[in-house]
Design a protein around this motif. Structure first.
Motif, mmCIF file in Angstrom:
data_model
loop_
_atom_site.group_PDB
_atom_site.id
_atom_site.type_symbol
_atom_site.label_atom_id
_atom_site.label_comp_id
_atom_site.label_asym_id
_atom_site.label_seq_id
_atom_site.Cartn_x
_atom_site.Cartn_y
_atom_site.Cartn_z
ATOM 1 N N GLY A 1 -12.611 -29.746 31.503
ATOM 2 C CA GLY A 1 -11.819 -29.226 32.596
ATOM 3 C C GLY A 1 -11.845 -27.731 32.767
ATOM 4 N N LYS A 2 -12.657 -27.053 31.969
ATOM 5 C CA LYS A 2 -12.721 -25.594 32.042
ATOM 6 C C LYS A 2 -14.135 -25.128 32.354
ATOM 7 C CE LYS A 2 -8.826 -24.629 28.972
ATOM 8 N NZ LYS A 2 -8.368 -23.845 27.784
ATOM 9 N N GLU A 3 -14.236 -23.898 32.782
ATOM 10 C CA GLU A 3 -15.551 -23.338 33.077
ATOM 11 C C GLU A 3 -16.290 -22.979 31.788
ATOM 12 O OE1 GLU A 3 -14.568 -21.258 37.409
ATOM 13 O OE2 GLU A 3 -15.167 -20.036 35.705
ATOM 14 N N ARG A 4 -17.583 -22.922 31.907
ATOM 15 C CA ARG A 4 -18.409 -22.485 30.791
ATOM 16 C C ARG A 4 -18.049 -21.057 30.390
ATOM 17 N NH1 ARG A 4 -23.957 -23.011 32.687
ATOM 18 N NH2 ARG A 4 -23.423 -21.149 33.896
ATOM 19 N N GLU A 5 -18.082 -20.814 29.097
ATOM 20 C CA GLU A 5 -17.699 -19.505 28.559
ATOM 21 C C GLU A 5 -18.785 -19.009 27.618
ATOM 22 O OE1 GLU A 5 -14.025 -17.658 25.868
ATOM 23 O OE2 GLU A 5 -14.370 -19.811 25.959
ATOM 24 N N GLY A 6 -19.189 -17.758 27.787
ATOM 25 C CA GLY A 6 -20.128 -17.163 26.849
ATOM 26 C C GLY A 6 -19.411 -16.792 25.570
ATOM 27 N N VAL A 7 -19.985 -17.143 24.436
ATOM 28 C CA VAL A 7 -19.343 -16.933 23.144
ATOM 29 C C VAL A 7 -19.926 -15.719 22.427
ATOM 30 C CG1 VAL A 7 -18.974 -17.943 20.871
ATOM 31 C CG2 VAL A 7 -18.810 -19.382 22.918
ATOM 32 N N ALA A 8 -21.241 -15.706 22.275
ATOM 33 C CA ALA A 8 -21.898 -14.617 21.547
ATOM 34 C C ALA A 8 -23.373 -14.612 21.891
ATOM 35 C CB ALA A 8 -21.712 -14.789 20.041
ATOM 36 N N CYS A 9 -23.990 -13.441 21.761
ATOM 37 C CA CYS A 9 -25.435 -13.370 21.948
ATOM 38 C C CYS A 9 -26.035 -12.467 20.877
ATOM 39 C CB CYS A 9 -25.812 -12.896 23.344
ATOM 40 S SG CYS A 9 -25.357 -11.208 23.712
ATOM 41 N N ILE A 10 -27.300 -12.692 20.601
ATOM 42 C CA ILE A 10 -28.026 -11.901 19.617
ATOM 43 C C ILE A 10 -29.403 -11.586 20.185
ATOM 44 C CG2 ILE A 10 -28.820 -13.980 18.384
ATOM 45 C CD1 ILE A 10 -28.571 -12.272 15.780
ATOM 46 N N GLN A 11 -29.728 -10.309 20.162
ATOM 47 C CA GLN A 11 -31.001 -9.895 20.739
ATOM 48 C C GLN A 11 -32.167 -10.256 19.831
ATOM 49 O OE1 GLN A 11 -30.640 -5.684 21.600
ATOM 50 N NE2 GLN A 11 -30.123 -6.115 23.739
ATOM 51 N N SER A 12 -33.336 -10.264 20.417
ATOM 52 C CA SER A 12 -34.562 -10.400 19.639
ATOM 53 C C SER A 12 -34.572 -9.325 18.553
ATOM 54 C CB SER A 12 -35.765 -10.234 20.558
ATOM 55 O OG SER A 12 -36.958 -10.179 19.811
ATOM 56 N N GLY A 13 -34.863 -9.723 17.338
ATOM 57 C CA GLY A 13 -34.833 -8.797 16.210
ATOM 58 C C GLY A 13 -33.519 -8.809 15.467
ATOM 59 N N GLY A 14 -32.478 -9.220 16.117
ATOM 60 C CA GLY A 14 -31.186 -9.399 15.471
ATOM 61 C C GLY A 14 -30.357 -8.155 15.273
ATOM 62 N N LYS A 15 -30.822 -6.999 15.735
ATOM 63 C CA LYS A 15 -30.065 -5.769 15.477
ATOM 64 C C LYS A 15 -28.822 -5.653 16.334
ATOM 65 C CE LYS A 15 -33.939 -2.983 13.796
ATOM 66 N NZ LYS A 15 -34.719 -1.739 13.996
ATOM 67 N N ASN A 16 -28.871 -6.190 17.515
ATOM 68 C CA ASN A 16 -27.738 -6.065 18.433
ATOM 69 C C ASN A 16 -27.139 -7.427 18.706
ATOM 70 O OD1 ASN A 16 -27.934 -3.207 18.857
ATOM 71 N ND2 ASN A 16 -29.748 -3.610 20.087
ATOM 72 N N VAL A 17 -25.827 -7.490 18.552
ATOM 73 C CA VAL A 17 -25.093 -8.714 18.839
ATOM 74 C C VAL A 17 -23.914 -8.358 19.729
ATOM 75 C CG1 VAL A 17 -25.776 -9.842 16.703
ATOM 76 C CG2 VAL A 17 -23.659 -8.519 16.772
ATOM 77 N N PHE A 18 -23.408 -9.331 20.417
ATOM 78 C CA PHE A 18 -22.305 -9.111 21.349
ATOM 79 C C PHE A 18 -21.462 -10.366 21.357
ATOM 80 C CE2 PHE A 18 -20.126 -6.827 24.452
ATOM 81 C CZ PHE A 18 -19.875 -7.625 25.558
ATOM 82 N N TYR A 19 -20.121 -10.167 21.342
ATOM 83 C CA TYR A 19 -19.204 -11.293 21.285
ATOM 84 C C TYR A 19 -18.185 -11.231 22.415
ATOM 85 C CZ TYR A 19 -20.783 -11.692 16.422
ATOM 86 O OH TYR A 19 -21.539 -11.833 15.286
ATOM 87 N N ALA A 20 -17.670 -12.395 22.779
ATOM 88 C CA ALA A 20 -16.485 -12.434 23.616
ATOM 89 C C ALA A 20 -15.353 -11.775 22.822
ATOM 90 C CB ALA A 20 -16.135 -13.869 23.960
ATOM 91 N N ASP A 21 -14.584 -10.942 23.491
ATOM 92 C CA ASP A 21 -13.554 -10.163 22.803
ATOM 93 C C ASP A 21 -12.597 -11.033 21.996
ATOM 94 O OD1 ASP A 21 -13.200 -7.613 25.382
ATOM 95 O OD2 ASP A 21 -14.549 -7.766 23.660
ATOM 96 N N SER A 22 -12.248 -12.157 22.532
ATOM 97 C CA SER A 22 -11.244 -13.006 21.891
ATOM 98 C C SER A 22 -11.776 -13.729 20.665
ATOM 99 C CB SER A 22 -10.702 -14.026 22.891
ATOM 100 O OG SER A 22 -11.743 -14.871 23.333
ATOM 101 N N LEU A 23 -13.099 -13.669 20.452
ATOM 102 C CA LEU A 23 -13.701 -14.462 19.380
ATOM 103 C C LEU A 23 -14.346 -13.624 18.283
ATOM 104 C CD1 LEU A 23 -15.422 -17.165 21.605
ATOM 105 C CD2 LEU A 23 -13.208 -17.318 20.454
ATOM 106 N N LYS A 24 -14.504 -12.350 18.501
ATOM 107 C CA LYS A 24 -15.316 -11.534 17.604
ATOM 108 C C LYS A 24 -14.755 -11.437 16.196
ATOM 109 C CE LYS A 24 -13.304 -7.264 19.409
ATOM 110 N NZ LYS A 24 -13.616 -5.990 20.100
ATOM 111 N N ASP A 25 -13.496 -11.692 16.011
ATOM 112 C CA ASP A 25 -12.923 -11.611 14.660
ATOM 113 C C ASP A 25 -13.124 -12.892 13.868
ATOM 114 O OD1 ASP A 25 -10.081 -9.691 15.850
ATOM 115 O OD2 ASP A 25 -12.047 -9.024 15.102
ATOM 116 N N ARG A 26 -13.522 -13.961 14.538
ATOM 117 C CA ARG A 26 -13.650 -15.262 13.866
ATOM 118 C C ARG A 26 -15.059 -15.837 13.893
ATOM 119 N NH1 ARG A 26 -11.152 -19.421 16.065
ATOM 120 N NH2 ARG A 26 -10.943 -18.553 18.158
ATOM 121 N N PHE A 27 -15.868 -15.405 14.836
ATOM 122 C CA PHE A 27 -17.205 -15.970 15.003
ATOM 123 C C PHE A 27 -18.260 -14.936 14.632
ATOM 124 C CE2 PHE A 27 -16.279 -19.394 18.480
ATOM 125 C CZ PHE A 27 -15.247 -19.882 17.715
#
Length: 123
Positions: free
Chosen positions: A42-68
């Motif tokens: 019943g909810k829209e798709r949500e982006g959780v986290a991404c990791i760039q090629s090489g793994g040096k840069n990652v990005f998280y949804a603000d609400s999840l970065k402390d747990r994921f």
């Protein structure tokens, strides 16, 4: 052509942990950025986290970065999502996608979608 397979989903109690895997069985993923998405009923798709090629840069949804935590092992053609202190609101279908850019809200550059894996957090 990349075929991504998600796995690791399960039923867990609140406070539990899971590690999801996104594995390519057909081609290497080292050149691709990978994003994990989730969708609850019943909810829209949500982006959780991404990791760039090489793994040096990652990005998280603000609400999840402390747990994921997202990581990758290109020797295994795999990207992982470690999820800790799971909550009932984390319930949903989780799936990965190979793409060009590390972003959570735009899907125009996604090249390949993976199969989902179900996560249910319930007591």
């Amino acid at each position: 052509q990349i075929q991504l397979e998600g796995s690791g989903g399960d039923v867990v109690q609140p406070g539990g942990s899971l590690r999801l895997s996104c594995v390519s069985s057909t081609s290497t993923v080292d050149a691709w950025t990978v994003t994990w998405f989730r969708q609850a009923p019943g909810k829209e798709r949500e982006g959780v986290a991404c990791i760039q090629s090489g793994g040096k840069n990652v990005f998280y949804a603000d609400s999840l970065k402390d747990r994921f935590t997202i990581s990758r092992d290109d020797s295994k053609n795999a990207v992982y999502l470690q999820m800790n202190n799971l909550k009932p609101e984390d319930t949903g279908l989780y799936y990965c996608a190979a793409r060009l850019l590390c972003r959570l809200t735009d899907t125009s550059d996604i090249g390949f979608w993976g199969q989902g894996t179900q996560v249910t957090v319930s007591s």
